[in-house]
Design a protein around this motif. Structure first.
Motif, short mmCIF file in Angstrom:
data_model
loop_
_atom_site.label_atom_id
_atom_site.label_comp_id
_atom_site.label_asym_id
_atom_site.label_seq_id
_atom_site.Cartn_x
_atom_site.Cartn_y
_atom_site.Cartn_z
N GLY A 20 0.82 -1.22 0.00
CA GLY A 20 0.00 0.00 0.00
C GLY A 20 0.85 1.26 0.00
N ARG A 21 0.14 2.42 0.12
CA ARG A 21 0.84 3.71 0.12
C ARG A 21 1.63 3.92 1.40
N GLN A 22 2.61 4.81 1.33
CA GLN A 22 3.43 5.15 2.49
C GLN A 22 2.54 5.53 3.68
N GLY A 25 10.86 0.65 -0.17
CA GLY A 25 10.13 1.34 -1.22
C GLY A 25 8.86 0.59 -1.62
N ARG A 26 8.10 1.21 -2.51
CA ARG A 26 6.88 0.56 -2.99
C ARG A 26 6.63 0.99 -4.43
N THR A 27 5.78 0.24 -5.12
CA THR A 27 5.42 0.63 -6.48
C THR A 27 3.90 0.62 -6.61
N THR A 63 -2.35 1.84 6.71
CA THR A 63 -2.71 2.90 5.77
C THR A 63 -3.05 4.16 6.55
N LEU A 64 -2.58 5.28 6.04
CA LEU A 64 -2.85 6.55 6.73
C LEU A 64 -4.34 6.87 6.75
N SER A 65 -5.10 6.30 5.79
CA SER A 65 -6.50 6.68 5.63
C SER A 65 -7.39 6.27 6.80
N GLY A 66 -6.99 5.27 7.56
CA GLY A 66 -7.79 4.82 8.71
C GLY A 66 -9.11 4.19 8.29
N LEU A 98 -7.43 17.27 2.65
CA LEU A 98 -6.64 16.27 3.38
C LEU A 98 -6.65 14.94 2.67
N MET A 99 -5.47 14.34 2.55
CA MET A 99 -5.37 13.00 1.97
C MET A 99 -6.10 12.03 2.89
N GLY A 100 -6.58 10.95 2.34
CA GLY A 100 -7.28 9.98 3.20
C GLY A 100 -8.20 9.06 2.43
N GLY A 101 -8.09 9.06 1.11
CA GLY A 101 -8.90 8.13 0.33
C GLY A 101 -10.36 8.52 0.28
N LYS A 102 -11.20 7.52 0.00
CA LYS A 102 -12.63 7.79 -0.22
C LYS A 102 -13.33 8.23 1.06
N PRO A 147 -12.07 16.66 2.84
CA PRO A 147 -11.44 15.36 2.60
C PRO A 147 -11.25 15.15 1.10
N GLU A 148 -10.18 14.46 0.72
CA GLU A 148 -9.95 14.29 -0.73
C GLU A 148 -11.06 13.47 -1.39
N GLY A 149 -11.75 12.64 -0.58
CA GLY A 149 -12.81 11.80 -1.15
C GLY A 149 -14.12 12.55 -1.36
N GLN A 167 -6.60 5.75 -14.05
CA GLN A 167 -7.18 5.33 -12.77
C GLN A 167 -6.18 4.75 -11.78
N GLU A 168 -6.65 4.66 -10.53
CA GLU A 168 -5.91 3.95 -9.48
C GLU A 168 -6.01 2.45 -9.75
N SER A 169 -5.26 1.65 -8.95
CA SER A 169 -5.29 0.21 -9.16
C SER A 169 -6.65 -0.41 -8.85
N GLN A 171 -8.04 9.14 -9.35
CA GLN A 171 -6.86 9.45 -8.52
C GLN A 171 -7.18 10.64 -7.63
N LEU A 172 -7.71 10.35 -6.47
CA LEU A 172 -8.20 11.42 -5.59
C LEU A 172 -7.12 12.43 -5.22
N SER A 173 -5.89 11.93 -5.04
CA SER A 173 -4.83 12.86 -4.60
C SER A 173 -4.53 13.91 -5.67
N GLN A 174 -4.94 13.61 -6.91
CA GLN A 174 -4.61 14.53 -8.02
C GLN A 174 -5.74 15.51 -8.33
N ILE A 175 -6.87 15.39 -7.65
CA ILE A 175 -8.02 16.27 -7.97
C ILE A 175 -8.10 17.38 -6.94
N ALA A 232 2.55 14.67 5.84
CA ALA A 232 2.33 13.85 7.04
C ALA A 232 2.76 12.41 6.82
N ARG A 233 2.68 11.93 5.58
CA ARG A 233 3.02 10.51 5.32
C ARG A 233 4.47 10.20 5.68
N GLY A 234 5.35 11.21 5.49
CA GLY A 234 6.77 10.95 5.74
C GLY A 234 7.20 11.27 7.16
O1 LIG Z 1 0.87 9.66 -3.54
P1 LIG Z 1 -0.05 8.86 -4.39
O2 LIG Z 1 0.58 7.66 -4.97
O3 LIG Z 1 -0.78 9.73 -5.38
O4 LIG Z 1 -1.18 8.24 -3.42
C1 LIG Z 1 -2.20 8.98 -2.90
C2 LIG Z 1 -3.32 8.12 -2.43
O5 LIG Z 1 -2.88 7.16 -1.50
C3 LIG Z 1 -3.65 7.22 -0.31
O6 LIG Z 1 -2.88 7.89 0.62
C4 LIG Z 1 -3.95 5.87 0.24
O7 LIG Z 1 -4.69 5.11 -0.60
C5 LIG Z 1 -4.89 8.03 -0.70
O8 LIG Z 1 -5.40 8.70 0.41
C6 LIG Z 1 -4.35 8.94 -1.77
O9 LIG Z 1 -5.32 9.34 -2.67
#
Ligand SMILES: O=P(O)(O)OC[C@H]1O[C@](O)(CO)[C@@H](O)[C@@H]1O
Length: 620
Positions: A95-97, A157-159, A218-221, A264-268, A325-327, A382-384, A389-393, A432-434
């Motif tokens: 998963g994400r950092q 690391g992650r991909t 996951t940071l999203s909780g 704020l990042m955090g997914g849906k 929230p990003e979602g 899209q995401e996987s 891609q919520l973080s990009q909107i 915050a992720r780092g």
């Molecule tokens: O930095 P990246 O790869 O765009 O990931 C961001 C996404 O990862 C998450 O942190 C976890 O899924 C989401 O909250 C966010 O949209």
């Protein structure tokens, strides 16, 4: 893949000090004798989906719950692991950092070496791609030394957070067979753990000896259900973001000229925004779950914000802080429908630049109405999990833009006579992720790592390592493991008795519970937050010293502890009242007056009846 991954880092003084922090273990995991108790067989969290999940996971569905007990606890149906033939385990960040991830690896390593010094732990460099390509790094004391209690995922690391296609699953299986792994530990959120379940099932079907374990990181909780209280990283991320938000609040009130729109990042789901609102008391928070429930349109949300701006202007306030929230973007009904259309076009391999011309007429009209920067972001690949891609909107910029347009319109029409509305936008995500993980996340992740090893040693496949009772001190934590299939469900698209399950079983992100007490508290305080600038400064994470344990864990986990905050204030107010008896001496009065700032704070959080009582005391 970054060539620097896994190399020793040069640590600052604080990092070195953090590296010395030794996470606590609950008594059931101390020592080398661990008692494993098998509990009840499981079905799924949504019984209506049990048959579908059972069919999709014939080899791993219905396994028993597992509890780890202190070695002197005597119960039937238990097994004590004493003999430990050497094992080989692989681990990867899927998963994400999320802060604390490194400690899962450290906990796994320590538990393995304590069981048998000949055990081998291999980290997959580059996450899933490293797994497919058999790219490993043996974890040793030396390798770990500069990553203990540190943020980021840069040890390995992650991909891509995906092990799903037949090709990917086969590559993972051949890696595990070739490396003769007894266990594979997958660190991540809902997507990674759903993939872990699928991998476990495939391995069982093909008699592959590798046992797969998922770890909730996951940071999203949002990997939260009856078995999982919270995820690794959520505590840290909320604390860091809350500090940043409270700094922004103080900046806003100091100059009195900007509205800060903070996404704020955090997914849906909106857990991060919700927790940060409880911690920092911004003027507004717009939760995706509320918007989805009330089916608020983009214009209704805009108007709601404008009403807040007007109400504040009526009090001479031209600043404010809003959390988004990003979602949120996906919770707005018309935006959801548009995003779904875009996702379908992506799934049919329509290139990004052709998507606008392929939209249905109504979706095309909405798309055209949106500012160009949002249009560009919405059509990104899209995401996987096949979602946007919520973080990009930049939803915060979209809202700031719409609010500004609406305020200008109201001014032009003579309906708003206040100062011009001005906004500044922020996206708090990677900041915050780092971060260096909080003590809570350090301990939680380390304990989960230990549980993973017990699962592999017991030969259990397709489980998630879990810890409950997290609001108590570590020595009262309850360690367990839950079959991944028990957390799965299938989405229904229609409500009511005619609802038909659609799609494949996965672990879904959990939304905020709008019936929870913590949510009721937030709602109750909403108008005070909006108008009174009742900003709260939680400060940065304290790792040591007197401040370190004052708020050891996020408010939403503790459930009632936000109310606890109020109880402390109530208690304080009682004390002030006792001192301030009518006719009390001048000295006592003076001492009480010096606490007036706090009394004012108290007044702001107190409920109406207590507020009403206070004027009985005449301080002047
Ligand atoms: O930095 P990246 O790869 O765009 O990931 C961001 C996404 O990862 C998450 O942190 C976890 O899924 C989401 O909250 C966010 O949209």
């Amino acid at each position: 893949m970054n060539a620097d991954l896994g190399s020793p880092r040069e640590l600052t003084g604080l990092q070195r000090r953090r590296a010395l922090y030794q996470p606590d273990l609950p008594p059931c995991l101390e020592g080398t004798r661990v008692r494993v108790e098998l509990g009840d067989p499981t079905t799924t969290i949504d019984p209506k989906c049990a048959d579908i999940v059972a069919q999709a996971f014939p080899h791993t569905f219905g396994q028993k719950l597992v509890h780890f007990l202190e070695s002197n606890t005597m119960v039937s149906d238990t097994q004590v692991i004493e003999e430990h033939p050497p094992i080989r385990v692989g681990v990867l960040f899927s998963g994400r950092q999320s802060p604390g991830g490194h400690n899962v690896i450290w906990g796994t390593y320590d538990a393995m070496k304590a069981q048998n010094p000949h055990n081998v732990l291999l980290g997959f460099v580059g996450g899933t791609e490293g797994l497919f390509a058999k790219k490993t790094l043996e974890i040793t004391d030396d390798v770990l030394s500069s990553y203990k209690n540190q943020g980021g995922f840069d040890l390995l690391g992650r991909t891509v957070d995906q092990i799903r296609t037949t090709e990917q699953v086969n590559a993972a299986m051949s890696t595990c067979c070739d490396l003769s792994l007894d266990g594979l530990i997958i660190i991540g959120g809902v997507t990674s753990n759903s993939d872990a379940a699928q991998l476990a099932e495939t391995f069982a079907k093909h008699n592959c000896k590798t046992k797969v374990t998922g770890v909730p990181v996951t940071l999203s909780g949002d990997l939260k259900n009856q078995f999982v209280e919270t995820t690794v990283g959520f505590d840290t991320v909320c604390k860091v973001n809350s500090q940043l938000i409270s700094n922004v609040c103080l900046d806003a009130v100091s100059a009195g000229k900007y509205y800060y729109f903070v996404r704020l990042m955090g997914g849906k789901a909106s857990h991060v925004a919700f927790e940060c609102a409880l911690q920092s008391h911004p003027n507004m928070v717009i939760l995706g779950e509320e918007v989805a429930l009330s089916k608020l349109t983009l214009m209704e949300i805009t108007n709601k914000i404008c009403e807040g701006v007007e109400a504040r202007a009526a009090q001479g306030k031209y600043h404010g802080v809003l959390l988004i929230p990003e979602g949120l973007i996906e919770s707005i009904p018309e935006m959801y429908a548009l995003i779904q259309e875009i996702n379908n076009l992506h799934s049919n391999n329509i290139p990004e630049d052709e998507i606008p011309s392929q939209l249905s007429p109504w979706a095309a009209a909405l798309f055209k109405f949106l500012p160009p920067f949002i249009r560009r972001e919405l059509v990104l690949h899209q995401e996987s999990d096949n979602s946007a891609q919520l973080s990009q909107i930049d939803t915060e910029q979209l809202l700031a833009h719409l609010v500004e347009a609406e305020m200008n319109k109201r001014t032009k029409e003579g309906n708003y006579k206040g100062r011009k509305f001005s906004s500044v936008c922020h996206f708090f995500g990677s900041q915050a992720r780092g971060s260096l993980p909080s003590n809570f996340d350090c301990n939680y992740a380390y304990v989960l790592g230990h549980i993973c090893v017990q699962l592999v040693a017991t030969g259990l496949n397709g489980y998630m390592a879990t810890v409950t009772n997290l609001k108590d001190s570590t020595n009262k934590w309850r360690c367990a493991a839950v079959p991944l299939t028990a957390m799965m469900s299938v989405r229904r698209h229609l409500r009511g008795p005619g609802a038909v399950p659609i799609g494949r079983p996965v672990i879904h992100p959990s939304p905020i519970d709008l019936k929870a007490e913590s949510y009721a508290v937030l709602r109750e305080k909403a108008s005070s937050f909006l108008l009174d600038d009742f900003y709260r400064t939680p400060g940065g994470i304290q790792f040591e010293g007197p401040g370190a344990d004052t708020k050891p864990i996020t408010l939403t986990i503790e459930g009632h502890d936000y109310l606890g905050d109020i109880e402390i204030l109530q208690d304080y107010l009682e004390k002030v009242r006792t001192i301030l008896k009518p006719g009390c001496s001048r000295e006592i009065l003076k001492a009480a007056i010096s606490s007036m700032a706090s009394v004012n704070d108290v007044l702001k959080v107190m409920s109406a009846p207590l507020n009403a009582e206070l004027p009985l005391y005449h301080f002047n």
